[in-house]
Scaffold this active site. Structure first.
Site, short mmCIF file in Angstrom:
data_model
loop_
_atom_site.label_atom_id
_atom_site.label_comp_id
_atom_site.label_asym_id
_atom_site.label_seq_id
_atom_site.Cartn_x
_atom_site.Cartn_y
_atom_site.Cartn_z
N SER A 6 0.85 -1.19 0.00
CA SER A 6 0.00 0.00 0.00
C SER A 6 0.89 1.24 0.00
CB SER A 6 -0.89 0.02 1.24
OG SER A 6 -1.41 1.32 1.41
N HIS A 31 -1.25 -1.23 -4.35
CA HIS A 31 -2.50 -0.92 -3.66
C HIS A 31 -2.59 0.59 -3.41
CE1 HIS A 31 -5.92 -2.13 -1.12
NE2 HIS A 31 -5.51 -1.21 -0.25
N ASP A 33 -4.87 3.51 -1.81
CA ASP A 33 -5.96 3.79 -0.87
C ASP A 33 -6.54 5.17 -1.14
OD1 ASP A 33 -6.07 1.44 0.89
OD2 ASP A 33 -4.01 2.00 1.38
N MET A 35 -9.35 7.85 0.02
CA MET A 35 -10.24 8.18 1.14
C MET A 35 -10.83 9.56 0.93
SD MET A 35 -7.86 6.88 4.26
CE MET A 35 -6.86 5.39 4.14
N HIS A 64 -8.39 0.88 -3.91
CA HIS A 64 -9.29 0.59 -2.79
C HIS A 64 -10.04 1.88 -2.43
CE1 HIS A 64 -9.43 -0.53 1.83
NE2 HIS A 64 -10.63 -0.37 1.31
N MET A 66 -12.41 4.08 -0.29
CA MET A 66 -13.05 4.23 1.04
C MET A 66 -13.80 5.55 0.99
SD MET A 66 -9.79 2.87 3.20
CE MET A 66 -8.75 2.97 1.75
N MET A 135 -11.18 -6.46 5.49
CA MET A 135 -10.37 -5.52 6.27
C MET A 135 -9.95 -6.18 7.59
SD MET A 135 -10.02 -2.84 4.43
CE MET A 135 -9.01 -1.97 5.65
N ASP A 173 -6.40 -6.86 4.16
CA ASP A 173 -5.76 -5.54 4.21
C ASP A 173 -5.75 -4.99 5.63
OD1 ASP A 173 -4.93 -2.91 3.79
OD2 ASP A 173 -6.63 -2.34 2.52
N GLY A 174 -4.54 -4.75 6.14
CA GLY A 174 -4.39 -4.08 7.44
C GLY A 174 -3.57 -4.89 8.43
C1 DX5 Z 1 -6.27 1.21 5.66
C2 DX5 Z 1 -5.82 0.91 4.27
C3 DX5 Z 1 -4.67 -0.02 4.19
C4 DX5 Z 1 -3.41 0.46 4.86
C5 DX5 Z 1 -2.65 -0.75 5.28
O1 DX5 Z 1 -7.42 1.98 5.56
O2 DX5 Z 1 -6.87 0.33 3.53
O3 DX5 Z 1 -4.41 -0.38 2.83
O4 DX5 Z 1 -2.59 1.25 4.05
O5 DX5 Z 1 -1.56 -0.34 6.02
P1 DX5 Z 1 -0.84 -1.32 7.05
O6 DX5 Z 1 -0.33 -2.48 6.25
O7 DX5 Z 1 0.22 -0.47 7.62
O8 DX5 Z 1 -1.88 -1.75 8.05
ZN ZN Z 2 -6.40 -0.50 1.54
#
Ligand code: DX5
Ligand code: ZN
Length: 213
Positions: A6, A31, A33, A35, A64, A66, A135, A173-174
């Site tokens: 990510s 990946h 993200d 938001m 991804h 969000m 998640m 993910d996470g």
């Molecule tokens: C959280 C994201 C993840 C995040 C993961 O909202 O969707 O993709 O970047 O980061 P790590 O691997 O540090 O938990």
């Molecule tokens: Zn993500």
């Protein structure tokens, strides 16, 4: 195991180098993200930045979302031709319609489930999906602690997938790292996202390799 670092945890001051390093380091997907500050309490990057990522990326993009307005964001990112766009089931009144829209755009559709969400609820969507993202943290930030109930959830989802659409991938993910990767593999997970574990490592290639179990 496929590995999708990510870029949320990358150094955005040297983003080009950070992208090149994971591509050369053997990642399978990048990946991204996205938001909106509404669905989750954080904001990240939009299509202008992702366009420059796409230009230098030698691996496919895994976007991804969000966000509250999936339609709007899909229209923004579709021209960048990502391999996958995933959206949260909790944010969408008409998930099946969004899946059809992504298919028509030639993008592989994926649905994301937050930690509290039961995979049984998507049983009748699975045959239309290329991937389900579970998640293992509450979405919004990198560097959070892994929620281990995702392992049991992945096993349950794998049963549904075997019944409905064995080609559908499971992504987690996470909080993924070299300590929990084997139990994810054993549970039937196909793709992991890793932000802080990869970008916090001295050597990104070694970190990626350690997740390829
Ligand atoms: C959280 C994201 C993840 C995040 C993961 O909202 O969707 O993709 O970047 O980061 P790590 O691997 O540090 O938990
Ligand atoms: Zn993500």
């Amino acid at each position: 195991m496929l590995v999708a670092p990510s870029i949320l945890s990358a150094d955005f001051g040297i983003l080009n180098e950070e992208i090149k390093a994971i591509c050369d380091g053997g990642c399978d997907l990048i990946h991204v993200d996205v938001m909106d500050g509404h669905f989750v309490p954080n904001m990240t990057i939009g299509p202008v930045v992702v366009k420059s990522v796409a230009k230098i990326a030698t691996k496919p993009l895994d976007v991804h979302l969000m966000v509250e307005d999936n339609n709007f964001f899909i229209d923004l990112f579709a021209p960048l031709k990502p391999e996958y766009i995933s959206f949260h089931i909790e944010s969408e009144k008409h998930p099946h319609r969004i899946i059809q829209k992504l298919r028509a755009l030639g993008i592989k559709p994926a649905i994301v489930l937050n930690p509290h969400f039961n995979p049984d609820s998507i049983e009748y969507l699975i045959e239309d999906l290329d991937m389900v993202l579970l998640m293992s943290v509450n979405p919004g930030f990198g560097g959070q602690k892994f929620i281990s109930s995702v392992v049991e959830k992945a096993k349950k989802l794998k049963e549904l997938i075997n019944k409905r659409n064995p080609a559908c991938l499971i992504q987690v993910d996470g909080g993924v790292n070299n300590k929990n990767i084997q139990e994810l593999k054993d549970a039937g997970v196909d793709v992991v996202v890793a932000g802080s574990y990869v970008y916090g490592a001295d050597n990104y290639a070694d970190a990626i390799k350690s997740l390829k179990v």
